[in-house]
Design a protein around this motif. Structure first.
Motif, PDB file in Angstrom:
ATOM      1  N   UNK A   1      55.270   7.507  32.667  1.00  0.00           N
ATOM      2  CA  UNK A   1      54.963   7.119  31.302  1.00  0.00           C
ATOM      3  C   UNK A   1      53.561   6.502  31.249  1.00  0.00           C
ATOM      4  N   UNK A   2      52.691   7.028  30.368  1.00  0.00           N
ATOM      5  CA  UNK A   2      51.328   6.504  30.316  1.00  0.00           C
ATOM      6  C   UNK A   2      51.286   5.077  29.782  1.00  0.00           C
ATOM      7  N   UNK A   3      50.276   4.349  30.223  1.00  0.00           N
ATOM      8  CA  UNK A   3      50.098   2.962  29.782  1.00  0.00           C
ATOM      9  C   UNK A   3      49.810   2.940  28.283  1.00  0.00           C
ATOM     10  N   UNK A   4      50.444   2.017  27.582  1.00  0.00           N
ATOM     11  CA  UNK A   4      50.223   1.898  26.147  1.00  0.00           C
ATOM     12  C   UNK A   4      48.811   1.398  25.888  1.00  0.00           C
ATOM     13  N   UNK A   5      48.176   1.991  24.914  1.00  0.00           N
ATOM     14  CA  UNK A   5      46.855   1.551  24.502  1.00  0.00           C
ATOM     15  C   UNK A   5      46.963   0.873  23.141  1.00  0.00           C
ATOM     16  N   UNK A   6      45.924   0.163  22.804  1.00  0.00           N
ATOM     17  CA  UNK A   6      45.867  -0.485  21.491  1.00  0.00           C
ATOM     18  C   UNK A   6      45.988   0.572  20.390  1.00  0.00           C
ATOM     19  N   UNK A   7      45.255   1.668  20.562  1.00  0.00           N
ATOM     20  CA  UNK A   7      45.247   2.725  19.544  1.00  0.00           C
ATOM     21  C   UNK A   7      46.621   3.367  19.363  1.00  0.00           C
ATOM     22  N   UNK A   8      47.326   3.616  20.460  1.00  0.00           N
ATOM     23  CA  UNK A   8      48.659   4.221  20.333  1.00  0.00           C
ATOM     24  C   UNK A   8      49.644   3.241  19.697  1.00  0.00           C
ATOM     25  N   UNK A  10      48.875   0.938  17.484  1.00  0.00           N
ATOM     26  CA  UNK A  10      48.550   0.896  16.056  1.00  0.00           C
ATOM     27  C   UNK A  10      49.145   2.113  15.348  1.00  0.00           C
ATOM     28  N   UNK A  11      49.028   3.280  15.962  1.00  0.00           N
ATOM     29  CA  UNK A  11      49.609   4.494  15.361  1.00  0.00           C
ATOM     30  C   UNK A  11      51.120   4.350  15.194  1.00  0.00           C
ATOM     31  N   UNK A  12      51.774   3.820  16.223  1.00  0.00           N
ATOM     32  CA  UNK A  12      53.223   3.628  16.138  1.00  0.00           C
ATOM     33  C   UNK A  12      53.572   2.616  15.046  1.00  0.00           C
ATOM     34  N   UNK A  13      52.781   1.564  14.939  1.00  0.00           N
ATOM     35  CA  UNK A  13      53.008   0.566  13.893  1.00  0.00           C
ATOM     36  C   UNK A  13      52.875   1.195  12.507  1.00  0.00           C
ATOM     37  N   UNK A  16      55.955   3.171  11.764  1.00  0.00           N
ATOM     38  CA  UNK A  16      57.078   2.275  11.465  1.00  0.00           C
ATOM     39  C   UNK A  16      56.967   1.744  10.043  1.00  0.00           C
ATOM     40  N   UNK A  17      55.778   1.335   9.657  1.00  0.00           N
ATOM     41  CA  UNK A  17      55.580   0.815   8.299  1.00  0.00           C
ATOM     42  C   UNK A  17      55.942   1.877   7.264  1.00  0.00           C
ATOM     43  N   UNK A  18      55.489   3.107   7.490  1.00  0.00           N
ATOM     44  CA  UNK A  18      55.809   4.190   6.553  1.00  0.00           C
ATOM     45  C   UNK A  18      57.316   4.406   6.444  1.00  0.00           C
ATOM     46  N   UNK A  19      57.993   4.396   7.585  1.00  0.00           N
ATOM     47  CA  UNK A  19      59.450   4.588   7.575  1.00  0.00           C
ATOM     48  C   UNK A  19      60.154   3.446   6.854  1.00  0.00           C
ATOM     49  N   UNK A  20      59.699   2.218   7.098  1.00  0.00           N
ATOM     50  CA  UNK A  20      60.319   1.063   6.449  1.00  0.00           C
ATOM     51  C   UNK A  20      60.044   1.061   4.943  1.00  0.00           C
ATOM     52  N   UNK A  21      58.831   1.449   4.562  1.00  0.00           N
ATOM     53  CA  UNK A  21      58.486   1.484   3.143  1.00  0.00           C
ATOM     54  C   UNK A  21      59.249   2.582   2.406  1.00  0.00           C
ATOM     55  N   UNK A  22      59.562   3.651   3.110  1.00  0.00           N
ATOM     56  CA  UNK A  22      60.293   4.763   2.510  1.00  0.00           C
ATOM     57  C   UNK A  22      61.664   4.304   2.011  1.00  0.00           C
ATOM     58  N   UNK A  37      58.430  -2.913  15.842  1.00  0.00           N
ATOM     59  CA  UNK A  37      57.153  -3.234  15.227  1.00  0.00           C
ATOM     60  C   UNK A  37      56.653  -4.608  15.627  1.00  0.00           C
ATOM     61  N   UNK A  38      57.559  -5.556  15.722  1.00  0.00           N
ATOM     62  CA  UNK A  38      57.174  -6.914  16.132  1.00  0.00           C
ATOM     63  C   UNK A  38      56.634  -6.911  17.561  1.00  0.00           C
ATOM     64  N   UNK A  39      57.269  -6.140  18.439  1.00  0.00           N
ATOM     65  CA  UNK A  39      56.794  -6.051  19.826  1.00  0.00           C
ATOM     66  C   UNK A  39      55.424  -5.376  19.883  1.00  0.00           C
ATOM     67  N   UNK A  40      55.256  -4.311  19.102  1.00  0.00           N
ATOM     68  CA  UNK A  40      53.966  -3.622  19.072  1.00  0.00           C
ATOM     69  C   UNK A  40      52.877  -4.529  18.504  1.00  0.00           C
ATOM     70  N   UNK A  41      53.209  -5.276  17.479  1.00  0.00           N
ATOM     71  CA  UNK A  41      52.257  -6.205  16.879  1.00  0.00           C
ATOM     72  C   UNK A  41      51.836  -7.273  17.883  1.00  0.00           C
TER      73      UNK A  41
END
Length: 66
Positions: A1-8, A10-13, A16-22, A37-41
């Motif tokens: 599994x590749x190391x998580x980057x800041x950019x990835x 943010x994309x996941x966040x 998540x926001x779009x799904x929650x807003x839906x 989302x809290x963990x990613x944040x």
């Protein structure tokens, strides 16, 4: 599994926001996404703070070299 980057993270966040807003999620699904989302944040916050510290250290080092 590749190391998580800041950019990835943010994309996941953003996803998540779009799904929650839906609003088409069950409460259980929404809570799980919120937790993820809290963990990613937290990861993003930590990554930004580490970058800021590196920049401050480099600035201080440069100032001493002048």
């Amino acid at each position: 599994m590749p190391k998580m980057t800041y950019e990835s993270a943010i994309r996941q966040l953003e996803e998540i926001v779009l799904k929650l807003e839906n609003g088409n999620l069950s409460l259980d699904e929404a809570v799980k996404l919120f937790e993820k989302g809290a963990k990613l944040s937290s990861f993003c916050d930590k990554t930004l703070k580490e970058a800021e510290l590196k920049i401050m250290t480099l600035d201080e080092t440069e100032a001493q070299d002048v």
